[in-house]
Every structure is written in C-alpha cells, then in structure tokens.
Design a protein around this motif. Structure first.
Motif, PDB file in Angstrom:
ATOM      1  N   LEU A  68      60.293  43.698  46.251  1.00  0.00           N
ATOM      2  CA  LEU A  68      61.144  42.847  46.925  1.00  0.00           C
ATOM      3  C   LEU A  68      60.353  41.477  47.109  1.00  0.00           C
ATOM      4  O   LEU A  68      59.221  41.122  47.183  1.00  0.00           O
ATOM      5  CB  LEU A  68      61.123  43.378  48.368  1.00  0.00           C
ATOM      6  CG  LEU A  68      62.133  42.539  49.141  1.00  0.00           C
ATOM      7  CD1 LEU A  68      63.382  42.376  49.176  1.00  0.00           C
ATOM      8  CD2 LEU A  68      61.841  43.085  50.538  1.00  0.00           C
ATOM      9  N   GLY A  69      61.406  40.413  46.488  1.00  0.00           N
ATOM     10  CA  GLY A  69      61.218  39.140  46.612  1.00  0.00           C
ATOM     11  C   GLY A  69      60.275  38.548  45.463  1.00  0.00           C
ATOM     12  O   GLY A  69      59.329  37.525  45.576  1.00  0.00           O
ATOM     13  N   CYS A  70      60.207  39.497  44.377  1.00  0.00           N
ATOM     14  CA  CYS A  70      59.174  39.175  43.369  1.00  0.00           C
ATOM     15  C   CYS A  70      59.895  38.913  42.026  1.00  0.00           C
ATOM     16  O   CYS A  70      61.187  39.463  41.679  1.00  0.00           O
ATOM     17  CB  CYS A  70      58.274  40.516  43.076  1.00  0.00           C
ATOM     18  SG  CYS A  70      57.237  40.753  44.504  1.00  0.00           S
ATOM     19  N   ASP A  71      59.465  38.222  41.101  1.00  0.00           N
ATOM     20  CA  ASP A  71      60.238  37.972  39.711  1.00  0.00           C
ATOM     21  C   ASP A  71      59.112  38.252  38.604  1.00  0.00           C
ATOM     22  O   ASP A  71      59.258  37.398  37.625  1.00  0.00           O
ATOM     23  CB  ASP A  71      60.884  36.506  39.908  1.00  0.00           C
ATOM     24  CG  ASP A  71      59.608  35.584  39.830  1.00  0.00           C
ATOM     25  OD1 ASP A  71      58.872  35.605  40.110  1.00  0.00           O
ATOM     26  OD2 ASP A  71      60.239  34.245  39.353  1.00  0.00           O
ATOM     27  N   GLY A 123      64.564  35.931  41.166  1.00  0.00           N
ATOM     28  CA  GLY A 123      64.113  34.988  39.932  1.00  0.00           C
ATOM     29  C   GLY A 123      65.375  34.253  39.473  1.00  0.00           C
ATOM     30  O   GLY A 123      66.143  33.199  40.216  1.00  0.00           O
ATOM     31  N   ARG A 124      65.802  34.373  38.489  1.00  0.00           N
ATOM     32  CA  ARG A 124      67.090  33.737  37.653  1.00  0.00           C
ATOM     33  C   ARG A 124      68.147  34.472  37.529  1.00  0.00           C
ATOM     34  O   ARG A 124      69.358  33.973  37.237  1.00  0.00           O
ATOM     35  CB  ARG A 124      66.496  33.365  36.203  1.00  0.00           C
ATOM     36  CG  ARG A 124      65.148  32.450  36.058  1.00  0.00           C
ATOM     37  CD  ARG A 124      64.819  32.541  34.610  1.00  0.00           C
ATOM     38  NE  ARG A 124      65.775  31.711  33.816  1.00  0.00           N
ATOM     39  CZ  ARG A 124      65.620  31.581  32.502  1.00  0.00           C
ATOM     40  NH1 ARG A 124      64.539  31.776  31.870  1.00  0.00           N
ATOM     41  NH2 ARG A 124      66.463  30.748  31.870  1.00  0.00           N
ATOM     42  N   HIS A 138      58.102  31.686  44.289  1.00  0.00           N
ATOM     43  CA  HIS A 138      59.442  32.249  44.085  1.00  0.00           C
ATOM     44  C   HIS A 138      59.940  32.561  45.609  1.00  0.00           C
ATOM     45  O   HIS A 138      61.196  32.294  46.201  1.00  0.00           O
ATOM     46  CB  HIS A 138      59.349  33.562  43.371  1.00  0.00           C
ATOM     47  CG  HIS A 138      60.532  34.444  43.463  1.00  0.00           C
ATOM     48  ND1 HIS A 138      60.608  35.528  44.200  1.00  0.00           N
ATOM     49  CD2 HIS A 138      61.783  34.390  42.645  1.00  0.00           C
ATOM     50  CE1 HIS A 138      62.031  35.992  44.038  1.00  0.00           C
ATOM     51  NE2 HIS A 138      62.582  35.396  43.011  1.00  0.00           N
ATOM     52  N   LEU A 139      59.297  33.146  46.520  1.00  0.00           N
ATOM     53  CA  LEU A 139      59.617  33.654  47.769  1.00  0.00           C
ATOM     54  C   LEU A 139      60.106  32.351  48.428  1.00  0.00           C
ATOM     55  O   LEU A 139      61.031  32.703  49.471  1.00  0.00           O
ATOM     56  CB  LEU A 139      58.195  34.437  48.509  1.00  0.00           C
ATOM     57  CG  LEU A 139      58.684  35.368  49.719  1.00  0.00           C
ATOM     58  CD1 LEU A 139      59.982  36.258  49.259  1.00  0.00           C
ATOM     59  CD2 LEU A 139      57.600  35.825  50.296  1.00  0.00           C
ATOM     60  N   ALA A 140      59.362  31.250  48.486  1.00  0.00           N
ATOM     61  CA  ALA A 140      59.696  30.249  49.226  1.00  0.00           C
ATOM     62  C   ALA A 140      60.910  29.723  48.999  1.00  0.00           C
ATOM     63  O   ALA A 140      61.780  29.258  49.637  1.00  0.00           O
ATOM     64  CB  ALA A 140      58.547  29.044  48.878  1.00  0.00           C
ATOM     65  N   PHE A 155      67.200  38.376  50.568  1.00  0.00           N
ATOM     66  CA  PHE A 155      65.952  39.106  50.983  1.00  0.00           C
ATOM     67  C   PHE A 155      66.137  40.275  51.841  1.00  0.00           C
ATOM     68  O   PHE A 155      65.830  41.518  51.768  1.00  0.00           O
ATOM     69  CB  PHE A 155      64.777  38.080  51.427  1.00  0.00           C
ATOM     70  CG  PHE A 155      63.597  38.721  51.718  1.00  0.00           C
ATOM     71  CD1 PHE A 155      62.710  38.888  50.677  1.00  0.00           C
ATOM     72  CD2 PHE A 155      62.983  39.340  53.016  1.00  0.00           C
ATOM     73  CE1 PHE A 155      61.395  39.334  50.843  1.00  0.00           C
ATOM     74  CE2 PHE A 155      61.844  40.024  53.081  1.00  0.00           C
ATOM     75  CZ  PHE A 155      61.080  39.991  52.092  1.00  0.00           C
ATOM     76  N   VAL A 156      66.854  39.978  53.098  1.00  0.00           N
ATOM     77  CA  VAL A 156      66.969  40.836  54.162  1.00  0.00           C
ATOM     78  C   VAL A 156      68.119  42.001  53.745  1.00  0.00           C
ATOM     79  O   VAL A 156      67.714  43.027  54.330  1.00  0.00           O
ATOM     80  CB  VAL A 156      67.348  40.213  55.539  1.00  0.00           C
ATOM     81  CG1 VAL A 156      66.265  39.225  56.020  1.00  0.00           C
ATOM     82  CG2 VAL A 156      68.760  39.412  55.455  1.00  0.00           C
ATOM     83  N   ARG A 157      68.917  41.662  53.087  1.00  0.00           N
ATOM     84  CA  ARG A 157      70.006  42.599  52.708  1.00  0.00           C
ATOM     85  C   ARG A 157      69.333  43.759  51.636  1.00  0.00           C
ATOM     86  O   ARG A 157      69.495  44.719  51.591  1.00  0.00           O
ATOM     87  CB  ARG A 157      71.091  41.806  51.900  1.00  0.00           C
ATOM     88  CG  ARG A 157      72.052  41.170  53.084  1.00  0.00           C
ATOM     89  CD  ARG A 157      73.138  40.574  52.359  1.00  0.00           C
ATOM     90  NE  ARG A 157      74.297  39.945  53.379  1.00  0.00           N
ATOM     91  CZ  ARG A 157      75.046  39.193  53.129  1.00  0.00           C
ATOM     92  NH1 ARG A 157      75.333  38.977  51.827  1.00  0.00           N
ATOM     93  NH2 ARG A 157      75.835  38.565  54.119  1.00  0.00           N
ATOM     94  N   THR A 158      68.688  43.140  50.723  1.00  0.00           N
ATOM     95  CA  THR A 158      67.723  44.253  49.997  1.00  0.00           C
ATOM     96  C   THR A 158      66.797  44.770  50.575  1.00  0.00           C
ATOM     97  O   THR A 158      66.646  46.220  50.292  1.00  0.00           O
ATOM     98  CB  THR A 158      67.066  43.023  48.809  1.00  0.00           C
ATOM     99  OG1 THR A 158      67.755  42.264  48.101  1.00  0.00           O
ATOM    100  CG2 THR A 158      66.350  43.869  47.683  1.00  0.00           C
TER     101      THR A 158
END
Length: 304
Positions: free
Chosen positions: A36-39, A65-66, A199-201, A208-211
């Motif tokens: 989560l939150g990673c690319d 990510g993209r 990426h997270l910033a 994020f919260v829905r995922t």
C-alpha cells in the motif's frame, strides 16, 4: 542485467489508466505486486536479478505511482486490483507467472491465485499478511479503532489532509522516525527509502484510505489450504507492520510452503537482506523447476 523491454499504460474498461513495465525475457514470467502506498521501491535489488532469466512485470495499482483512477473514484480495492492484474498479464504477454507480493501485495497475490489460479505458477510472499491487516498492525488494534476517524477526516477534508501529509512526509524527521521505530537502521541505506517517502508524500490520501479499507476487510485465510503452487514466505523477525507470527502461521497453512525468517529483518527486508533473499529466491526457483531451461545454441554450419 537484461535489456529494457517495454513500458506502457493500459486503460481498463472503467477508465483507469494503469502503468506497467516489462523487462527481460524467459518463462515463467514474474509479477511484482507492491504494498500500500508504494510504487516499486522495495524491488530495487531483487528485480534486476529476476530480469536475467524471466520476463518481469511491475505495475502500479489504481492511484499509485503513475497509474490513474477510474471514472468512478470509488472503484478502488482488492477485487479491482486482481482484475487489473489479469488484464495487465494479457497486455504483457504473460500466460502464467510466479507472483511476488510485498506487504499488502501478499493479499493481492493470494486473492489473485483464488480468482485466477490457472495464471499462477508460484508465490513469493514477502513481509505481508493473508488479510485483515488492521487487526494485527503493531500487534494491536489501535489503528483499527482509529481508522474510522482517520477515514472520515480524509474523505471530509481531502485537500488540507493532502497538504499536511505532504509537509510531514517531506521532512527529514519522517525518515528518522521510520529508521528509529520501524526499520533496521544498521541494515538500510537511507537512499533506498527516499523513493518511498517521495511517492507517499505526493499520493492522494483519499486513494490511500480507500485502498487500506479494502485491504482491512479482505481475508484470504480460508484460501490458504487451497494454494496448490510452490510457495515461499519471507518475513522479518522484527517486522512491526505485519508481525512475524503471521508469516509463520501463513506458511504452516499453505501446503508445502517454505519459510525464510530473517533474524534482524523488518518490513523492508528485501532492502535489508538483499543477498540472502536473492540466493533464497534463486534456490526456490531452481528446486521447483521455475528457472527457464537454457535454449540450445544453434548448430554451427559444417565447413567444407
């Protein structure tokens, strides 16, 4: 390292443009599923090794990510991720693959096997859980109890929350806290974490919260005995995001699964134990016939 093959976007039927890249050649293919939150930051060292013998698909979840979002922004979560991966494998020309998952990607990998078992040749499950991750974060339920308030705040005030998180995560203090509390400073290079914080910033906190909500409700526990492909579980003994006992339990309930427990490892073990994991993955592939057979060289023409 293999030559670069391809990067592209696939727009799925509900309008989400999904970014993916394919490197290397060789079957079976490999798919890398992020947390989560990673690319993709956690695959920095393992991906080049895998590319030498396999076609490797790395992709970004919706809003990560993209990759963009669907027309209806609510269409985010586990079921969509699995259907997206099915389509992306088609686009990448992968009929079957060994599916790697890190953190939440472990849930994606297990759910993908449940939905599309014919496409999975093996599983490598790294520092993750089979489900309901809010129940075990830091071996407690605090985050689970706070999450409804967090979600309400993010959904109600998305722009101020985005500004606040961007400000906080862009400071050196954020990385110092992570290195002091969550990760093993002695085994990590700070430069390996910069892509994650960057990426997270810049990520949409609503996405994020829905995922996270979808991952928090998802549970593949009952599917573990039905996993019928070679499986390697990798865990860090000091992982606070997904405590080590979860990986032990998961490995014990997947038939024939192997477990690699890293004694000083944390949630980013692939960056902390790069050589150990590379060797163990290579052995796992070799033992289960997942390493491509070298093609015989063409015979030399006879000289007159």
């Amino acid at each position: 390292m293999s030559h670069f093959t391809r990067q592209d976007f696939l727009t799925v039927p509900d309008g989400a443009p999904l970014y993916y890249q394919v490197r290397g050649t060789g079957e079976p293919g490999v798919v890398l599923c992020d947390g989560l939150g990673c690319d993709g930051f956690v695959w920095k060292y393992l991906e080049p090794q895998l590319e030498r013998d396999h076609r490797v698909l790395r992709w970004n979840y919706r809003g990560h990510g993209r990759s963009g979002l669907p027309t209806r922004r609510q269409r985010i979560g586990m079921s969509y991720s699995c259907d997206d991966l099915n389509r992306l494998m088609d686009a990448a020309g992968l009929q079957q693959a060994v599916v790697f998952g890190h953190s939440m990607g472990v849930q994606v990998a297990l759910e993908f096997h449940r939905r599309y078992p014919e496409r999975v040749k093996g599983l490598v499950l790294v520092c993750g859980s089979y489900g309901t991750l809010l129940n075990t974060f830091h071996d407690g339920t605090l985050l689970k109890r706070l999450f409804p308030l967090i979600r309400f705040t993010v959904e109600s005030f998305p722009e101020p929350v985005a500004r606040l998180t961007r400000s906080l995560l862009s400071t050196p203090l954020a990385m110092e806290v992570a290195l002091s509390v969550e990760l093993n400073r002695s085994l990590l290079a700070k430069s390996d974490l910069i892509p994650y914080f960057t990426h997270l910033a810049n990520m949409d906190p609503v996405v994020f919260v829905r995922t996270l909500r979808s991952a928090a409700h998802h549970n593949a526990w009952r599917h573990l005995p039905d996993v019928d492909v070679p499986t390697l579980v990798i865990a860090g003994q000091h992982d606070k995001f997904t405590p080590a006992w979860i990986s032990r339990r998961m490995a014990a309930h997947i038939p024939g699964a192997q477990l690699l427990m890293l004694p000083e490892g944390t949630h980013v073990a692939p960056l902390e134990y790069r050589d150990t994991i590379e060797r163990r993955v290579e052995r796992f592939f070799r033992e289960h016939g997942l390493t491509p057979t070298p093609r015989p060289s063409a015979p030399h023409a006879a000289h007159p």
